[in-house]
Design an enzyme around this catalytic site. Sequence first.
Site, short mmCIF file in Angstrom:
data_model
loop_
_atom_site.label_atom_id
_atom_site.label_comp_id
_atom_site.label_asym_id
_atom_site.label_seq_id
_atom_site.Cartn_x
_atom_site.Cartn_y
_atom_site.Cartn_z
N ARG A 164 0.82 -1.22 0.00
CA ARG A 164 0.00 0.00 0.00
C ARG A 164 0.85 1.27 0.00
O ARG A 164 0.44 2.28 -0.56
CB ARG A 164 -0.94 0.00 1.20
CG ARG A 164 -2.08 -0.98 1.00
CD ARG A 164 -3.04 -0.95 2.15
NE ARG A 164 -4.21 -1.75 1.83
CZ ARG A 164 -5.06 -2.21 2.74
NH1 ARG A 164 -4.85 -1.98 4.03
NH2 ARG A 164 -6.10 -2.91 2.37
N LYS A 195 -20.03 -15.17 2.09
CA LYS A 195 -21.49 -15.07 2.21
C LYS A 195 -22.16 -14.28 1.10
O LYS A 195 -21.62 -13.28 0.62
CB LYS A 195 -21.81 -14.36 3.53
CG LYS A 195 -21.40 -15.13 4.76
CD LYS A 195 -21.96 -14.40 5.95
CE LYS A 195 -21.33 -14.77 7.25
NZ LYS A 195 -21.45 -13.61 8.16
N GLY A 203 -10.11 -7.76 -0.58
CA GLY A 203 -8.90 -8.02 0.20
C GLY A 203 -8.38 -9.43 0.01
O GLY A 203 -7.19 -9.63 -0.29
N GLY A 258 -14.01 -3.11 0.38
CA GLY A 258 -15.35 -2.54 0.45
C GLY A 258 -15.57 -1.44 -0.57
O GLY A 258 -16.64 -1.36 -1.20
P1 ADP Z 1 -12.83 -10.72 -0.53
O1 ADP Z 1 -12.06 -10.21 0.65
O2 ADP Z 1 -11.94 -11.03 -1.70
O3 ADP Z 1 -13.99 -9.83 -0.90
P2 ADP Z 1 -14.48 -12.42 1.11
O4 ADP Z 1 -13.99 -11.73 2.33
O5 ADP Z 1 -15.86 -12.20 0.67
O6 ADP Z 1 -13.46 -12.13 -0.13
O7 ADP Z 1 -14.33 -13.99 1.29
C1 ADP Z 1 -13.16 -14.61 1.70
C2 ADP Z 1 -13.44 -15.67 2.71
O8 ADP Z 1 -14.41 -16.59 2.25
C3 ADP Z 1 -12.19 -16.45 3.01
O9 ADP Z 1 -11.85 -16.27 4.37
C4 ADP Z 1 -12.60 -17.90 2.72
O10 ADP Z 1 -12.07 -18.82 3.66
C5 ADP Z 1 -14.10 -17.85 2.82
N1 ADP Z 1 -14.73 -18.94 2.07
C6 ADP Z 1 -14.60 -19.22 0.76
N2 ADP Z 1 -15.26 -20.35 0.44
C7 ADP Z 1 -15.81 -20.81 1.58
C8 ADP Z 1 -16.60 -21.97 1.90
N3 ADP Z 1 -16.96 -22.86 0.96
N4 ADP Z 1 -17.00 -22.13 3.18
C9 ADP Z 1 -16.62 -21.23 4.12
N5 ADP Z 1 -15.88 -20.14 3.88
C10 ADP Z 1 -15.47 -19.92 2.62
MG MG Z 2 -12.45 -10.36 2.77
#
Ligand code: ADP
Ligand code: MG
Length: 395
Positions: free
Chosen positions: A36, A198, A352, A375
Site C-alpha cells: 500500500r 457469504k 482483500g 469494500g
Molecule cells: P474478498 O475479501 O476477496 O472480498 P471475502 O472476504 O468475501 O473475499 O471472502 C473470503 C473468505 O471466504 C475467506 O476467508 C474464505 O475462507 C471464505 N470462504 C470461501 N469459500 C468458503 C466456503 N466454501 N466455506 C466457508 N468459507 C469460505
Molecule cells: Mg475479505
Amino acid sequence: MGALTLHDVDVRGKTVLMRVDFNVPLDNGTVADDTRIRAALPSIRFLLERGARLILASHLGRPKGKVVPELRMDPVAQRLSNLLGMSVVKVDEVVGPEIPEALSTLGPGSCLLLENLRFHPGEEKNDDDFARSLAQYADIYVNDAFGVSHRAHASVAAVTRYLQPAVAGFLLQKEIEVVTSLLEQPARPFTAVIGGAKVSDKIGVLESLLRRVDRLLIGGGMANTFLRAQGHSMGRSLVEEDKLDLARRLLDLAERQQVELLLPEDLVAAAEISEQAEAVVVEVAEGLADTHMALDIGPKTRKRYAQSVSSSALVVWNGPMGVFEVSKFAGGTKAVAEALAAADAFSVVGGGDSAAAINSLGFAEKVGHISTGGGAFLEMLEGKLLPGIAHLTQQ
Ligand code: ADP
Ligand code: MG
C-alpha cells in the site's frame, strides 16, 4: 471522470494535504507488507518533484479514537523514508502545535507524515472541527486513499468542505477509470466471478452485476446458499438459511436478464477445515453427507469456470472459490486465478482476500488491474457514488 486530478493543479510552492491508505500489516513493530505504501509512491513523487510541501495522513488499524502506542505511524514513516530515499518527518500528533512547528522548517519537495488519523475520535465521526484542523495548513487536498473512499470519515469527506481544490491522486484516478469503464462500456463477453464467504456481504454487487454482465460464475461459500435454494443437500456447509429467498430472486433476475449464471456442479468437501482433513469430491446432484462441508469447487467446475474465463473479453473477479487459506481447499481459487492470468481478457481483481490470493500465487503482473480496495471496490461496482470521490472538485 468528473473530478480534478493531480494533473489539473499547479502544486509548485503549495502545501498539499494528501490522504493515503497506509493501513499496512505490522509485524513486531515493522511493516510486514509495504504494497500500500508503494501504491502511493507515484502521487507522492509527482508532488515532491514539483516542489510541493507534502502533509501525508493515513489511519492504521482500529485504535477507535484513542492513542494506541502499537499503532503509531513511525514504522510507516521509516519504510516510506527508505522507499523515497529521503527522510520523512514524522509528527506525533494528528492535530496540535507540533504540526505548524514541523511545517515551519519543511522545505519545498519535502514531506511530513501525521500520526494515525484514527487516534482522534473526530476522524471516524466525520467531525467538522477535526476536518477544519486537518485542512488549516494546506492549499490543496488530494485523495489517494481508494481503500477508505467508501467511508464518510473526516479526512476523506468533511475535509473537502474546508480545503479546495480537492483532487484525485493517481491511484484513486486509476481505480475510478477502471471501474467506470467496466460499468459504462464493458468489452463483451463480460464475465464476473464472485465468491467469498457469504451472499449477504455481496447482495448489492450481485444485483448490479446481473444487470451488466453476460456471465456470472459463483463459487466459494456463497454458492452453497444458491445450491441449497435449488434443493440440494449441503450437509454442514456454510448456508445462509435466511437468504434462500434472496438467492431464488437472484436466480430469477439472471434468467430475466439472460445472464448465463453458473453454479458449481461438483465440490470438494470435508468434515473439518484443516490440512489434515480427508477431502472428497462430491457431485452437487448427489448432495453432501450430513457430516461434510463444501470447502472448494470441484475439478469439473474448475474446468468449466476456466473455459468461461478464457472465452471472455472482460473479467471481474471478487471472492475466493473456497477456503483458500488452507492449501487443501485452495485448488479452485488457484484454477480460476490461473485462467485469469492466462486469458486474453482484460481482468480486474478486487477484494482483500482475492487480491491476496492473486498476489500469493504470483499472478499480479498477469492481470489487468488489482484494486487496492475491498469494500470501496465492491461499492463502486454496485454503482454507488463514494463519499471520497463525490466531493472532489469537479472539472
Ligand atoms: P474478498 O475479501 O476477496 O472480498 P471475502 O472476504 O468475501 O473475499 O471472502 C473470503 C473468505 O471466504 C475467506 O476467508 C474464505 O475462507 C471464505 N470462504 C470461501 N469459500 C468458503 C466456503 N466454501 N466455506 C466457508 N468459507 C469460505
Ligand atoms: Mg475479505
